[in-house]
Design a protein around this motif. Structure first.
Motif, PDB file in Angstrom:
ATOM      1  N   TRP A  61       0.742  -1.316   0.037  1.00 41.85           N
ATOM      2  CA  TRP A  61      -0.018  -0.027  -0.178  1.00 41.85           C
ATOM      3  C   TRP A  61       0.806   1.449  -0.014  1.00 41.85           C
ATOM      4  O   TRP A  61       0.161   2.613  -0.099  1.00 41.85           O
ATOM      5  N   GLU A  64       0.249   3.989  -2.570  1.00 43.76           N
ATOM      6  CA  GLU A  64      -1.251   4.473  -2.669  1.00 43.76           C
ATOM      7  C   GLU A  64      -1.115   6.034  -1.807  1.00 43.76           C
ATOM      8  O   GLU A  64      -0.516   5.951  -0.934  1.00 43.76           O
ATOM      9  N   TRP A  67      -2.744   5.965   1.715  1.00 40.95           N
ATOM     10  CA  TRP A  67      -2.139   5.171   2.933  1.00 40.95           C
ATOM     11  C   TRP A  67      -1.541   6.113   3.985  1.00 40.95           C
ATOM     12  O   TRP A  67      -1.990   5.572   5.382  1.00 40.95           O
TER      13      TRP A  67
END
Length: 216
Positions: A61, A64, A67
């Motif tokens: 993650w 992203e 995150w």
């Protein structure tokens, strides 16, 4: 409400810690291989050489944009919750308000043996701030012979409080006399004014320490 919330949080944290401890024991002791049972699919912590989160789980993650804000928000909320919990524990047990009711037998025309149906209607109960009663008790206890200063704290339930009292005694004070007067005067007056059937107390005595003075 605070007591129910506190117990619920304690139960949830206890269950979480118990689950983590059981998972650590299973993996560290290599129980799946020894006892011949399998773990859920996707569970990476299966043996002594394994880690809780695989490298793919730790890094999947990071690319992203949501995150890191989510991580910081969750950690901030967790810290705030723990601080609130700590403050609640520090103040736990202290009485904030007390409901004042007239004890049986104290009302005009009322006898101790009267039943509820025979008692006169004295109106609704009043609410007293426990801090006000604490200050009144401390002021009265401070006027007792040999007492320099007093501190009072009410703990327990609003309808059945207990008093924690600290007395700072002068060097010439007689502890037995101070404790006796505290029970017969201060505690009795507080019990009567608050309409309590009883007011148990725990008293701690401490003597004043004077610095020695130089003569000559």
């Amino acid at each position: 409400m605070l007591r129910v919330t506190n117990r619920l949080l304690l139960g949830l944290v206890g269950l979480g810690l118990l689950a983590l401890g059981a998972a650590a024991l299973v993996a560290a002791a290599d129980l799946p291989a020894r006892w011949g049972f399998g773990l859920p699919s996707g569970w990476s912590w299966t043996g002594p050489q394994e880690v809780v989160l695989a490298e793919g789980d730790r890094t999947q993650w990071r690319g992203e944009r949501w995150w890191w804000p989510t991580v910081f928000a969750v950690l901030g909320a967790l810290v705030a919750l723990l601080l609130w919990w700590l403050l609640a524990q520090l103040g736990r047990g202290r009485v904030r308000e007390m409901t004042i009711g007239r004890p049986a037998g104290d009302g005009p025309g009322e006898r101790p043996g009267d039943g509820p149906e025979e008692r006169p209607d004295n109106g609704p109960d009043a609410v007293l701030r426990a801090r006000a009663l604490e200050e009144a008790m401390a002021d009265e206890a401070g006027t007792l012979p040999g007492v320099q200063r007093a501190a009072v704290r009410l703990v327990g339930r609003p309808r059945a409080p207990r008093a924690r009292i600290g007395l700072l005694l002068e060097p010439y004070a007689v502890p037995d006399e101070a404790v006796h007067l505290l029970g017969t005067e201060v505690l009795e007056n507080a019990r009567t004014s608050a309409g309590l059937a009883q007011l148990p107390a725990e008293t701690r005595l401490r003597a004043v320490r004077h610095r020695p003075s130089r003569v000559g």
